[in-house]
Design a protein around this motif. Structure first.
Motif, PDB file in Angstrom:
ATOM      1  N   SER A   1       1.161  -1.455   0.146  1.00 14.36           N
ATOM      2  CA  SER A   1      -0.132  -0.452  -0.388  1.00 14.36           C
ATOM      3  C   SER A   1       0.691   1.328   0.087  1.00 14.36           C
TER       4      SER A   1
ATOM      5  N   GLY B   1       1.279   3.958  -2.609  1.00 19.06           N
ATOM      6  CA  GLY B   1       0.318   5.347  -2.884  1.00 19.06           C
ATOM      7  C   GLY B   1       2.298   6.470  -2.140  1.00 19.06           C
TER       8      GLY B   1
ATOM      9  N   PHE C   1      -4.659   5.204   1.854  1.00 25.35           N
ATOM     10  CA  PHE C   1      -2.973   4.412   1.366  1.00 25.35           C
ATOM     11  C   PHE C   1      -2.230   4.142   3.289  1.00 25.35           C
TER      12      PHE C   1
ATOM     13  N   LYS D   1      -2.176   0.691   4.847  1.00 23.96           N
ATOM     14  CA  LYS D   1      -1.061   0.317   5.008  1.00 23.96           C
ATOM     15  C   LYS D   1      -1.531  -0.099   7.093  1.00 23.96           C
TER      16      LYS D   1
END
Length: 299
Positions: free
Chosen positions: A82, A86, A137, A141
């Motif tokens: 992630s 991002g 994101f 995460k």
């Protein structure tokens, strides 16, 4: 004897072009986050009010040993996909906006009296833009970093969060994130630029300058904004909590109240050590990478 021309590393035009700054920023961001991700995972776990004793850690070393021995080393990297997805675009926007606003505000004029104001304004503006892109994101995460997280795929996590909590879950922490990262970035960029000028006044090629200035600026900014980061973590992981009060937490004020009620003043320093340990080397690496990629792409 052959003379090798030395590259004017800092002598490159500050107006290298928006595309150069964005590309350098994207590469630097991915490098920074990927390298320091395991420490960031430990920080997230230490900041959460865990209900299981198995998820309560007394320090960075204790957390590293217990996670790696009971869940395996791979658990420390869960959620890195992630960040990679991002961090590139977010850092491209971040550094692009920073250089654009700094130039507009006169921060590139040598000897200008308002240089620190220009860099602070540029840093804050860059953060507002990049955080809008990165926040979802970051939520994914942190959900994946938690103890016994059910998620092994960033896409699956995103779909589940959206289906069960709605689009707002990706941005419930955005005001808190901005409250934290605007001063963080303003402090970071200001300290970095001042230290860079102090350590390398002639602007010669000096990677050591970027490492020292970047590391110290990251450590200072990370330390002073830790209380806000604790609140952000509570908001971003509330959907997975079994604690009703945390699940119903609506914003920064609610998060601060929970922290104060349950842990007192020391609660606002949860994860301070891994946060500083993350930002000091990662910021040094980020600035070193950024300045290097900027020069390499420019050439």
């Amino acid at each position: 004897m052959e003379v090798i021309e030395e590259i004017e590393y800092e002598g490159l035009s500050p107006n290298a072009g928006l595309g150069v700054h964005m590309a350098a920023g994207a590469l630097a961001g991915i490098t920074e986050h990927a390298v320091m991700f395991p420490v960031d995972s430990i920080k997230t776990r230490m900041q959460v009010f865990a209900t299981s004793p198995a998820a309560v850690y007394t320090g960075v070393g204790n957390a590293f040993t217990r996670i790696s021995s009971t869940e395996g080393m791979r658990a420390l990297w869960r959620g890195v996909s992630s960040v990679i997805m991002g961090a590139g675009p977010a850092h491209a926007v971040h550094f692009g906006a920073y250089e654009l606003v700094k130039e507009w505000a006169g921060g590139n004029v040598e000897g200008a009296s308002n240089q620190w104001v220009a860099t602070s304004l540029a840093g804050a503006s860059a953060t507002i833009a990049s955080d809008a892109l990165m926040n979802p994101f970051d939520v994914i995460k942190q959900r994946m970093q938690l103890h016994k997280s059910e998620f092994r795929s960033a896409i699956t996590c995103a779909r589940t969060v959206y289906r069960t909590e709605g689009l707002g879950a990706f941005y419930v922490s955005y005001p808190t994130t901005l409250t934290m990262t605007v001063p963080f970035t303003a402090v970071q960029f200001t300290v970095y630029e001042q230290l860079k000028t102090l350590l390398n006044p002639v602007g010669a090629y000096s990677p050591a300058t970027h490492i020292v200035a970047g590391g110290l600026s990251g450590a200072v900014a990370g330390a002073v904004t830790t209380p806000l980061d604790v609140a952000k973590t509570i908001l971003q992981t509330r959907g997975t909590s079994a604690d009703r009060e945390i699940r119903e937490c609506r914003g920064m004020v609610d998060a601060f109240r929970i922290i104060w009620t349950r842990d007192g003043i020391k609660g606002f320093a949860r994860g301070l050590a891994p946060r500083v340990l993350t930002f000091m080397p990662s910021n040094a690496l980020c600035w070193l990478s950024y300045e290097f990629f900027k020069a390499a792409i420019r050439d």
